[in-house]
Design an enzyme around this catalytic site. Sequence first.
Site, PDB file in Angstrom:
ATOM      1  N   GLU A 237       0.804  -1.229   0.000  1.00 30.38           N
ATOM      2  CA  GLU A 237       0.000   0.000   0.000  1.00 30.38           C
ATOM      3  C   GLU A 237       0.832   1.273   0.000  1.00 30.38           C
ATOM      4  OE1 GLU A 237      -3.707   0.064   2.309  1.00 30.38           O
ATOM      5  OE2 GLU A 237      -3.284  -2.000   2.872  1.00 30.38           O
ATOM      6  N   HIS A 253       8.680 -26.161   4.474  1.00 27.46           N
ATOM      7  CA  HIS A 253       7.997 -27.330   3.935  1.00 27.46           C
ATOM      8  C   HIS A 253       7.412 -27.076   2.556  1.00 27.46           C
ATOM      9  CE1 HIS A 253       8.420 -29.493   7.748  1.00 27.46           C
ATOM     10  NE2 HIS A 253       8.324 -28.284   8.282  1.00 27.46           N
ATOM     11  N   LYS A 347     -13.509  -0.405  -4.592  1.00 24.10           N
ATOM     12  CA  LYS A 347     -14.676  -0.194  -3.718  1.00 24.10           C
ATOM     13  C   LYS A 347     -15.790   0.550  -4.460  1.00 24.10           C
ATOM     14  CE  LYS A 347     -12.379  -0.450   0.815  1.00 24.10           C
ATOM     15  NZ  LYS A 347     -11.924   0.209   2.036  1.00 24.10           N
TER      16      LYS A 347
END
Length: 367
Positions: A237, A253, A347
């Site tokens: 951001e 892993h 948005k």
Amino acid sequence: MNPSVLDDIQKIKTIDKESMINFCTDSPKHYGKASELAEKIQVNYPKPDNIIVAGMGGSGIGGELIKDWARNKTYVPIEVNREYNLPAYAGKKTLVLLSSYSGDTEESLGAFLDALRRGCMIFCVSSGGALLEHADRLKVPFVRVPGGMPPRAALPYLFVPALLLMEKMELAKGAKEELSEALALLEKVCKDNAPEKQQKNNFSKTLALNIGQTAPVAYGFGFYRSVAMRFKQQFNENSKVPAKWEVFSELNHNEIVGWERADDLAKCFSAIFIRDKEEPVEINSRIEITKELMEQEGVKIFEVKAEGKSTLAKMLSTVCIFDFASNYLALLRGVDPTPVKTINYLKDTLKHNKVREKIIAELTKQS
Ligand code: F6R
């Protein structure tokens, strides 16, 4: 990239138009104010069976920090919810900490509605919006935090009330004490990494410079899991770059195999290992081996050594160093750290589906 920009206060001001860097420099002050605000909180809920922190992005990360801080301190399970609804187990004995800086985030309003329908114990943290409008109307307890900040810079206000509530409800001990150590340390870390401090003596500026044109990857362990997550969000951001976070020992892993044949891709990344002088031996060995393997593949490797004694001081001071570094990388890239154009576009564009409108209409029906 021109490193001189990092030490040129006038240039910093022209790029950082909305003063995101000031929010970093002032963060000890904001943590102090947030503690004062939190002191006034009164809730009369019994001890919950479980806690859900519902919040997105800059409003959700405080929940992750609380979850990690409390892991060895509380018997109450904590989950951070980033869905429009709550998990099946949420009910009357669940404490839902609703966190949305704007109070208008669709997913958070959806979670609020779901929590109301399920009869959960709810506490809201927000600067206003539809969330506080309905919380006020429905007599749901809340704290109104100061407005006008980018949500990610408002971390002190979104994190501290929920943290101190844990102590007030006798769910975890030590929050206040650790917070006061963290505040003193933050004062020092902010001075050491402030824009006025020249790059050669400034760890965050140097880290940003070293990351340069690469995509930064944070490797955390234990309670630094959420610190690594915050790192990624801040570099996305503020610096406007792709970034990644991973955690030991899980990364041993899978992630490490990804570097095996990264070839030219390896040069595109910088790995930042979070270190702690008290790191457990099993983690210490894993970090050392992983570093060696990645260095052989040509990935740039850096380390950040956490400062402080308590868990909270270590977490918040490391967050602070990364917050500064993400802003300094923005300056080096010539981008204003504050605006998040793409989030706002998304948005706005989502409005056409009317989902938020429907959630608000349902909230209005609640009594
Ligand atoms: C912007 C930011 C975002 C928002 C997120 C949720 O600074 O950090 O990640 O936090 O879009 O919005 P709020 O916080 O208003 O619920």
